[in-house]
Design an enzyme around this catalytic site. Structure first.
Site, PDB file in Angstrom:
ATOM      1  N   ALA A   1      57.878 -14.218  -2.975  1.00 39.90           N
ATOM      2  CA  ALA A   1      57.211 -12.941  -2.322  1.00 39.90           C
ATOM      3  C   ALA A   1      58.502 -12.037  -2.804  1.00 39.90           C
ATOM      4  CB  ALA A   1      57.158 -13.030  -0.888  1.00 39.90           C
ATOM      5  N   LYS A   2      58.449 -10.648  -2.568  1.00 40.94           N
ATOM      6  CA  LYS A   2      59.601  -9.609  -2.442  1.00 40.94           C
ATOM      7  C   LYS A   2      59.268  -8.575  -1.655  1.00 40.94           C
ATOM      8  CE  LYS A   2      63.646  -9.697  -4.710  1.00 40.94           C
ATOM      9  NZ  LYS A   2      64.328 -11.072  -5.196  1.00 40.94           N
ATOM     10  N   GLY A   3      60.223  -7.886  -1.156  1.00 40.69           N
ATOM     11  CA  GLY A   3      60.119  -6.795  -0.379  1.00 40.69           C
ATOM     12  C   GLY A   3      61.039  -5.802  -0.709  1.00 40.69           C
TER      13      GLY A   3
ATOM     14  N   VAL B   1      55.344  -7.960  -1.230  1.00 39.79           N
ATOM     15  CA  VAL B   1      54.249  -8.541  -1.991  1.00 39.79           C
ATOM     16  C   VAL B   1      54.349 -10.115  -1.838  1.00 39.79           C
ATOM     17  CG1 VAL B   1      53.560  -8.913  -4.446  1.00 39.79           C
ATOM     18  CG2 VAL B   1      54.201  -6.815  -3.879  1.00 39.79           C
TER      19      VAL B   1
END
Ligand code: GLU
Length: 424
Positions: free
Chosen positions: A113-115, A68
């Site tokens: 962001a992050k995953g 995201v």
């Protein structure tokens, strides 16, 4: 040794609802309208990918991954990659939003962001984890890159993961791209001081917060929840700063010692046994009791939602410094505030990691490497500057540190949006 890990939160956390509520408070405080709330509540881009894995025994399993990009207005998206069985799209959305505020607050030129991949890494071999990382990287590779989105380690991932990610991306591009990720091994373009940066930052801010409350850190007491990448080094740096670390926990259990734990000996025990449980230099404690132990400082450094409405009234620390992202739920925040507990929010307290990630990216892009002293001096300077900024803002407005920190960050991001204008 106890080997079954129980979920650490008694009540399922809802980090996205909390993140939205924090944003709504900041928007109100800043006098922005609903349009700005919508612009900042909604991630700019998000992708969900299937990650097919051939297990070592030949079976095929299909995992789910997300990335995201919450915001891109101040620069490339930036944020960790998490491997955990609890990963969900909403969790990743919340964590991505918090990265946006963290980067803005510390004035590093990134969005957020992050995953995440839904997997329990403890149940997979190293080669399986390598295949998962490479396939996930390949699936999200159109979205990432040194000028687009730069992943880093988070819960369940480490420098090995970042080396595989960098290698996969580089092979796809036909040349080595060091700047596509941070938190890499030193031998592969990592930065000195990155592995301990989050913990160092936590401790810089913790010492300042204790002094703010009139507590001399030398001889003060601390408890640390979580003994992973953040909690472990934080416990050591706190002990080095003269605090007595009364208790620490991990996902399996907890240990404590009234005169203070010998943190170096505890680290050696964890290296040998994989858990703090069974450490001969302390007494075994109930895992969740560390939160309720009387101490000057509590550092929650595990996962989201560990301090919640069900236990916040039993927290006995004077100061809480959030090593994890989102450890205090919205309801718990209110309870702690009413009880006069000073909570130093995650987006300030644990920003040391992304600060040194930024230094790593700058070094990789310039192919010029800094000394440990340079990295650590610049890290300390940025952390303390941000601490003073947030504390002063909180005093000026008469609001908690989290509200002040979020408002400062949201204002920076909102200004970037306003100055860039809305296209078309
Ligand atoms: N995962 C860390 C965090 O939550 C570091 C992120 C980064 O360095 O990009 O802040």
């Amino acid at each position: 040794m106890t080997t079954t890990a129980q979920p650490i939160t008694a009540v399922p956390a809802n980090p996205l609802a909390d993140a939205h509520a924090q944003l709504a408070s900041a928007i109100e405080l800043l006098g922005y309208d609903d349009g700005m709330f919508s612009l900042l509540a909604q991630p700019r881009r998000e992708v969900t990918v299937a990650v097919p894995l051939r297990r070592d025994d030949g079976r095929i399993e299909v995992l789910v991954g997300h990335r995201v990009q919450h915001n891109l207005s101040r620069g490339p998206a930036k944020g960790g990659l998490r491997f955990s069985p609890d990963v969900s799209l909403d969790e990743v959305r919340a964590l991505a939003m918090w990265m946006t505020w963290k980067c803005a607050l510390l004035d590093v030129p990134y969005g957020g962001a992050k995953g995440g991949v839904r997997i329990d890494p403890a149940l997979y071999s190293e080669s399986e984890l390598e295949r998962v990382t490479r396939r996930y990287t390949s699936e999200i590779s159109p979205l990432i890159g040194p000028e687009r989105d730069i992943p880093a380690p988070d819960v369940g991932t480490d420098e090995r993961t970042m080396a595989w990610l960098m290698d996969t991306y580089s092979l796809q591009h036909g040349h080595t791209v060091l700047g596509v990720t941070t938190g890499k091994p030193l031998s592969l373009g990592g930065s000195r001081g990155r592995a301990t940066a989050t913990s160092r930052g936590v401790v810089h801010v913790a010492l300042a917060a204790l002094r703010e409350c009139g507590i001399d850190p030398a001889g003060a007491t601390a408890v640390v929840q979580g003994f992973g990448k953040v909690g472990r080094h934080a416990a050591r740096f706190l002990a080095e700063a003269g605090l007595r670390v009364l208790a620490v926990s991990d996902q399996y259990g907890a240990v404590g010692a009234e005169p203070g734990l010998d943190v170096a000996a505890l680290e050696a025990h964890v290296d040998a046994h994989g858990t703090v449980v069974g450490f001969p230099g302390g007494e075994e404690l109930d895992r969740d009791a560390v939160l309720e132990r009387s101490a000057d400082l509590l550092v929650p450094a595990a996962v989201e939602g560990t301090i919640h409405a069900g236990n916040a009234d039993r927290v006995r620390a004077r100061v809480v410094v959030e090593g994890a992202n989102g450890p205090t739920t919205r309801e718990a925040d209110g309870i702690l505030e009413a009880r006069g507990v000073l909570v130093v929010p995650d987006i300030l307290a644990n920003a040391g990691g992304v600060i040194v990630s930024y230094f790593e990216w700058v070094q990789a892009n310039q192919a010029y490497w800094w000394s440990t002293e340079d990295v650590e001096a610049r890290l300390e300077e940025r952390m303390l500057q941000a601490w003073h900024h947030v504390r002063d803002h909180s005093r000026r407005l008469g609001v908690p540190l989290r509200t002040a920190a979020t408002a400062l960050a949201v204002e920076r991001v909102a200004q970037a949006h306003q100055q860039r204008g809305l296209y078309p």
